[in-house]
Design a protein around this motif. Structure first.
Motif, PDB file in Angstrom:
ATOM      1  N   GLU A 271      56.461  72.542  52.951  1.00 31.17           N
ATOM      2  CA  GLU A 271      57.665  72.703  53.801  1.00 31.17           C
ATOM      3  C   GLU A 271      58.827  73.237  52.968  1.00 31.17           C
ATOM      4  O   GLU A 271      59.844  72.557  52.784  1.00 31.17           O
ATOM      5  N   ALA A 272      58.705  74.460  52.481  1.00 33.39           N
ATOM      6  CA  ALA A 272      59.759  75.023  51.628  1.00 33.39           C
ATOM      7  C   ALA A 272      61.042  75.257  52.416  1.00 33.39           C
ATOM      8  O   ALA A 272      60.997  75.620  53.584  1.00 33.39           O
ATOM      9  N   GLY A 273      62.167  75.048  51.765  1.00 35.25           N
ATOM     10  CA  GLY A 273      63.468  75.359  52.372  1.00 35.25           C
ATOM     11  C   GLY A 273      63.960  74.285  53.321  1.00 35.25           C
ATOM     12  O   GLY A 273      63.263  73.292  53.581  1.00 35.25           O
ATOM     13  N   THR A 274      65.146  74.501  53.849  1.00 38.37           N
ATOM     14  CA  THR A 274      65.717  73.538  54.806  1.00 38.37           C
ATOM     15  C   THR A 274      64.901  73.583  56.091  1.00 38.37           C
ATOM     16  O   THR A 274      64.732  74.653  56.675  1.00 38.37           O
ATOM     17  N   PRO A 275      64.379  72.468  56.511  1.00 39.01           N
ATOM     18  CA  PRO A 275      63.548  72.473  57.729  1.00 39.01           C
ATOM     19  C   PRO A 275      64.400  72.521  58.994  1.00 39.01           C
ATOM     20  O   PRO A 275      65.624  72.395  58.930  1.00 39.01           O
ATOM     21  N   ASN A 276      63.730  72.675  60.129  1.00 33.94           N
ATOM     22  CA  ASN A 276      64.408  72.631  61.429  1.00 33.94           C
ATOM     23  C   ASN A 276      64.585  71.151  61.799  1.00 33.94           C
ATOM     24  O   ASN A 276      63.791  70.571  62.540  1.00 33.94           O
TER      25      ASN A 276
END
Ligand SMILES: Cc1ncc(COP(=O)(O)O)c(C=O)c1O
Length: 403
Positions: A271-276
Motif C-alpha cells: 500500500e505505497a503512498g497515502t491511501p484513500n
C-alpha cells in the motif's frame, strides 16, 4: 423476513433528489446510502489527518478509524488475518497488482495461465500485458451454447498445468453466476493459484474467504454501496507476502538509503503512498450498513424484480434477450433486432431510464457471441416494481419507434 423496498430506498438521498429517474445501471456503479456519505463527510469534518505517520492525536485517531475499517472488511469476508486485506483503488488496481506481483515470482517464461471467455477487460489486459513481457502463455475457457462456462473444457485446460487461474464470479454482461467454489477446487487440485474477480459477485452474496478457499479475491467498493476509488485485494498471507509490489514509495518501506531499501510488512508493503483513508472508512460504513438488512430478503426482492423484468421483456416482440434467466444475479443484456445498442440506450435515456450500452469492457465475450454489443439493464435491491413497469413501457415504445 419481508423486505420493505420503499424504506430501503429512503436510505438513499439520490432517489429523493431524482424521483423521475429509473436507475438500471447498478452493475456500473451503485448508489450510496446516506450512511456511507455521512461516514466520509464526518471523517473530513472531524478527523481529517494522514495515517500511520503523525505524532499528533488527530493522526492517531485517523489511523484508528482507517485500521478499524480494515477490521470491518476482514470480519465481513471471514479472513484468517487482518493483514490479508489490502486496500487498492478498486478491482482493476487489485488485478494489476496480482498480474505484476506474480510475474517473475510465481510465473516464469513458458508458464501458462488460464482465464475465461467472459472476463471483464480488467481481468484480461493486465495479465496480457505482463504475460507478453515475461513469455507467459494465456489459455481461455470457452462458453457452452447455453452461455455457461464450459466445465469440461476448463478441466481439459487444467491438464496444461496453468500456474494461475483467474475468473469472474459473476459475468458483468450476462449476470450469470459461475460455480467458482467448484472451479477453485478443480484448479487447486491441478496445482494452480486461484484468483476470483468478485467485482460483480460481492453484492450478490458476501463471500466467506475461508469457505471459498480461493488464494486471491478482488472487488471494488463502489459496486457494494460504497465510495469510488477504494477496493480490496484479499490474499492468502504467504502468497501476498511473496507478491512483488506494483507501486513503490512511502509507507511500504522499513528502511531506505541510496544503497538499498527494505520493505515493510503486510499489509503496508503493498500500500505505497497515502491511501484513500475516507474511501476505506466509507466502504466499511457500507459493509456495516448492509448488516442492518437481511441479505436473503434483499436477494429475494431483486430476484422477484428480475423475473418481472425478464418475463416482461420476453413478451415484447423485437427484443433479443442475451442473458439467461436462471442462475442470474439480476443483469439483463438485450438488443432490439437490427438496431445499435447505443441508439436504444439513447432513446431510453430520453425517457429517463439509465442503462448502459456497448461491449461493457468485455470485447472478447462479444467476439464469441458475434454481436457488436448489447444494452445492459442491471438491478439493485433499491429498484422497485414501478421501475420495472416504466422500463417495460419505455422498451415497448422504443421498439415501436425503431421498427
Ligand atoms: C467483473 C468486473 N471486473 C472488474 C471490474 C473493474 O472494476 P473497477 O472499474 O471498479 O476497477 C468490473 C467493473 O465493471 C467488473 O464488472
Amino acid at each position: 423476513m419481508s423486505f420493505d423496498v420503499e424504506a430501503f430506498r429512503a436510505e438513499f438521498s439520490f432517489f429523493q433528489q431524482h424521483p423521475d429517474w429509473v436507475y438500471l445501471d447498478s452493475a456500473a456503479t451503485m448508489h450510496k446510502p446516506d450512511a456511507v456519505i455521512k461516514a466520509e463527510v464526518e471523517f473530513y469534518q472531524q478527523h481529517n489527518s494522514n495515517v500511520h505517520r503523525g505524532a499528533h492525536q488527530l493522526s492517531q485517531q485517523a489511523t484508528q478509524l482507517f485500521e478499524q475499517a480494515r477490521d470491518t472488511v476482514a470480519l465481513a469476508l471471514n479472513v484468517r488475518r487482518r493483514e490479508e486485506i489490502i486496500w487498492t483503488s478498486g478491482a482493476t488496481e487489485a488485478l494489476n497488482l496480482l498480474a505484476c506481483g506474480l510475474m517473475g515470482t510465481v510465473l516464469k517464461p513458458g508458464d501458462r495461465i488460464l482465464l475465461t471467455c467472459l472476463e471483464h477487460h480488467a481481468n484480461i489486459v493486465p495479465w496480457q500485458f505482463y504475460c507478453q513481457q515475461h513469455g507467459v502463455l494465456i489459455d481461455v475457457v470457452p462458453l457452452t451454447n447455453e452461455l455457461e462456462l464450459d466445465i469440461a473444457a476448463f478441466q481439459q485446460l487444467l491438464e496444461l498445468k496453468p500456474k494461475v487461474v483467474a475468473m469472474a464470479e459473476v459475468s458483468n454482461v450476462l449476470g450469470t453466476i459461475s460455480p467458482v467454489a467448484q472451479l477453485v477446487q478443480l484448479a487447486k487440485a491441478a496445482g494452480a493459484i486461484t484468483v476470483i474477480d468478485g467485482a460483480q459477485g460481492i453484492v450478490w452474496q458476501r463471500p466467506d474467504m475461508q469457505a471459498l478457499d480461493a488464494d486471491f479475491y478482488v472487488f471494488s467498493g463502489h459496486k457494494l454501496y460504497g465510495p469510488t476509488g477504494i477496493g480490496v485485494l484479499y490474499g492468502r498471507y504467504e502468497l501476498l507476502n511473496n507478491l512483488k509490489p506494483l507501486r513503490y514509495g512511502g509507507e511500504m518501506i522499513k528502511t531506505v538509503s541510496f544503497t538499498g531499501t527494505t520493505l515493510n510488512q503486510l499489509p503496508y508493503k503493498l500500500e505505497a503512498g497515502t491511501p484513500n483513508i475516507a474511501g476505506a472508512i466509507g466502504l466499511a460504513a457500507a459493509v456495516s450498513w448492509l448488516n442492518n438488512f437481511d441479505s436473503a430478503a434483499l436477494t429475494a426482492h431483486k430476484q422477484q424484480l428480475f423475473t418481472e423484468l425478464y418475463l416482461g421483456c420476453q413478451a415484447i416482440k423485437g427484443l433479443q434477450l442475451l442473458s439467461p434467466q436462471q442462475n442470474n444475479v439480476g443483469i439483463l443484456a438485450l438488443n432490439i433486432k437490427g438496431e445499435h445498442p447505443t441508439d436504444v440506450a439513447a432513446l431510453l435515456n430520453e425517457q429517463k431510464i439509465a442503462v448502459r450500452a456497448g461491449t461493457h469492457c468485455a470485447m472478447p465475450l462479444f467476439q464469441a457471441l458475434q454481436l457488436p454489443g448489447a444494452v445492459r439493464l442491471s438491478l439493485a435491491a433499491y429498484n422497485n416494481s414501478h421501475d420495472i413497469k416504466r422500463t417495460l413501457k419505455a422498451l415497448e415504445q422504443t421498439v415501436e419507434l425503431l421498427q
